[in-house]
Design a protein around this motif. Structure first.
Motif, PDB file in Angstrom:
ATOM      1  N   UNK A  59      10.867  -1.747 -38.892  1.00 44.35           N
ATOM      2  CA  UNK A  59      10.910  -0.579 -38.025  1.00 44.35           C
ATOM      3  C   UNK A  59      11.169  -1.049 -36.602  1.00 44.35           C
ATOM      4  N   UNK A  60      11.314  -0.132 -35.715  1.00 43.97           N
ATOM      5  CA  UNK A  60      11.611  -0.493 -34.327  1.00 43.97           C
ATOM      6  C   UNK A  60      10.345  -0.959 -33.618  1.00 43.97           C
ATOM      7  N   UNK A  61      10.398  -2.181 -33.081  1.00 41.68           N
ATOM      8  CA  UNK A  61       9.254  -2.796 -32.412  1.00 41.68           C
ATOM      9  C   UNK A  61       9.621  -3.104 -30.955  1.00 41.68           C
ATOM     10  N   UNK A 102      19.112  -4.615 -31.703  1.00 40.82           N
ATOM     11  CA  UNK A 102      18.459  -4.628 -30.391  1.00 40.82           C
ATOM     12  C   UNK A 102      18.879  -3.375 -29.649  1.00 40.82           C
ATOM     13  N   UNK A 103      17.913  -2.744 -28.975  1.00 40.38           N
ATOM     14  CA  UNK A 103      18.194  -1.528 -28.212  1.00 40.38           C
ATOM     15  C   UNK A 103      17.560  -1.625 -26.832  1.00 40.38           C
ATOM     16  N   UNK A 117      17.957   8.571 -26.051  1.00 44.03           N
ATOM     17  CA  UNK A 117      18.970   7.777 -26.753  1.00 44.03           C
ATOM     18  C   UNK A 117      19.076   6.413 -26.087  1.00 44.03           C
ATOM     19  N   UNK A 118      19.319   5.351 -26.863  1.00 45.01           N
ATOM     20  CA  UNK A 118      19.441   4.028 -26.249  1.00 45.01           C
ATOM     21  C   UNK A 118      20.691   3.935 -25.373  1.00 45.01           C
ATOM     22  N   UNK A 119      20.555   3.184 -24.284  1.00 41.22           N
ATOM     23  CA  UNK A 119      21.682   2.898 -23.403  1.00 41.22           C
ATOM     24  C   UNK A 119      22.546   1.811 -24.037  1.00 41.22           C
ATOM     25  N   UNK A 120      21.891   0.845 -24.679  1.00 41.20           N
ATOM     26  CA  UNK A 120      22.565  -0.256 -25.371  1.00 41.20           C
ATOM     27  C   UNK A 120      22.003  -0.317 -26.788  1.00 41.20           C
ATOM     28  N   UNK A 155      12.130   1.156 -18.392  1.00 42.60           N
ATOM     29  CA  UNK A 155      13.041   0.398 -19.244  1.00 42.60           C
ATOM     30  C   UNK A 155      12.252  -0.149 -20.423  1.00 42.60           C
ATOM     31  N   UNK A 156      12.828  -0.049 -21.614  1.00 42.00           N
ATOM     32  CA  UNK A 156      12.215  -0.636 -22.810  1.00 42.00           C
ATOM     33  C   UNK A 156      13.304  -1.328 -23.621  1.00 42.00           C
ATOM     34  N   UNK A 157      12.965  -2.481 -24.189  1.00 40.49           N
ATOM     35  CA  UNK A 157      13.861  -3.212 -25.081  1.00 40.49           C
ATOM     36  C   UNK A 157      13.140  -3.353 -26.420  1.00 40.49           C
TER      37      UNK A 157
END
Length: 190
Positions: A59-61, A102-103, A117-120, A155-157
């Protein structure tokens, strides 16, 4: 605080140069220089090679999440014309294979970044024993341009691993660059 001083200096340069040239300001923001270096590397796994019928998904972490203070009121001095986001990371796969996505998320100070929505968004194929560099350059996103006119952004990655059946996976991921290059124009009234 250093970021705020850098923005104030840039705004002062805008005002000082208002009467000359094409009234364009170029500003580079290195977001990682304001992030604790220990947050930039994450150990992945080890996930043992177990027989299972489907891909195991983490899942997304989150890798990290930061609030970045900007200078409020800059929209009264300049109009943001363009923001280009450059993102790089390195995945060192010690053993096993799989995939990752990666987001990078950005939001205003009231909004949880991962609710947007993710930027990257960059998919990666991981191969045992190999180094997988990640590089993405994104520009032309009106949402991001608007964010850079505010006094604070978030900002979150994140990472989202998938380990296929009968495969293990172990390695590290390190975010090596998160940069915003901003182009702004002086208001004609200056």
């Amino acid at each position: 605080m250093r970021f705020r001083i850098m923005i104030l200096a840039a705004v002062a340069a805008v005002v000082a140069l208002a009467g000359c040239g094409n009234r364009t300001l170029y500003l580079g923001v290195d977001a990682l220089s304001f992030t604790d270096a220990t947050k930039l590397t994450k150990v992945i796994g080890p996930y043992p090679a177990l027989p299972h019928p489907d891909t195991i998904s983490t899942g997304e972490q989150p890798l990290f999440s930061e609030n970045v203070n900007l200078v409020g009121g800059t929209q009264q001095v300049v109009d943001v014309q363009a923001v280009t986001i450059t993102f790089t990371a390195d995945f060192d796969d010690q053993y096993g294979s799989g995939d990752d996505t990666l987001r990078v998320y950005m939001s205003d100070k009231q909004t949880e970044p991962m609710s947007t929505l993710p930027v990257v968004q960059v998919p990666i194929t991981l191969i045992s024993g190999q180094h997988s560099p990640v590089h993405a350059v994104i520009s032309g996103d009106a949402r991001v341009n608007e964010l850079f006119t505010q006094d604070q952004i978030r900002v979150a990655v994140t990472t989202a691993l998938g380990v296929p059946p009968n495969q293990g996976l172990s390695g590290t991921i390190k975010v090596t660059q998160l940069r915003a290059d901003v182009v702004a124009k002086h208001h004609r009234s200056l």
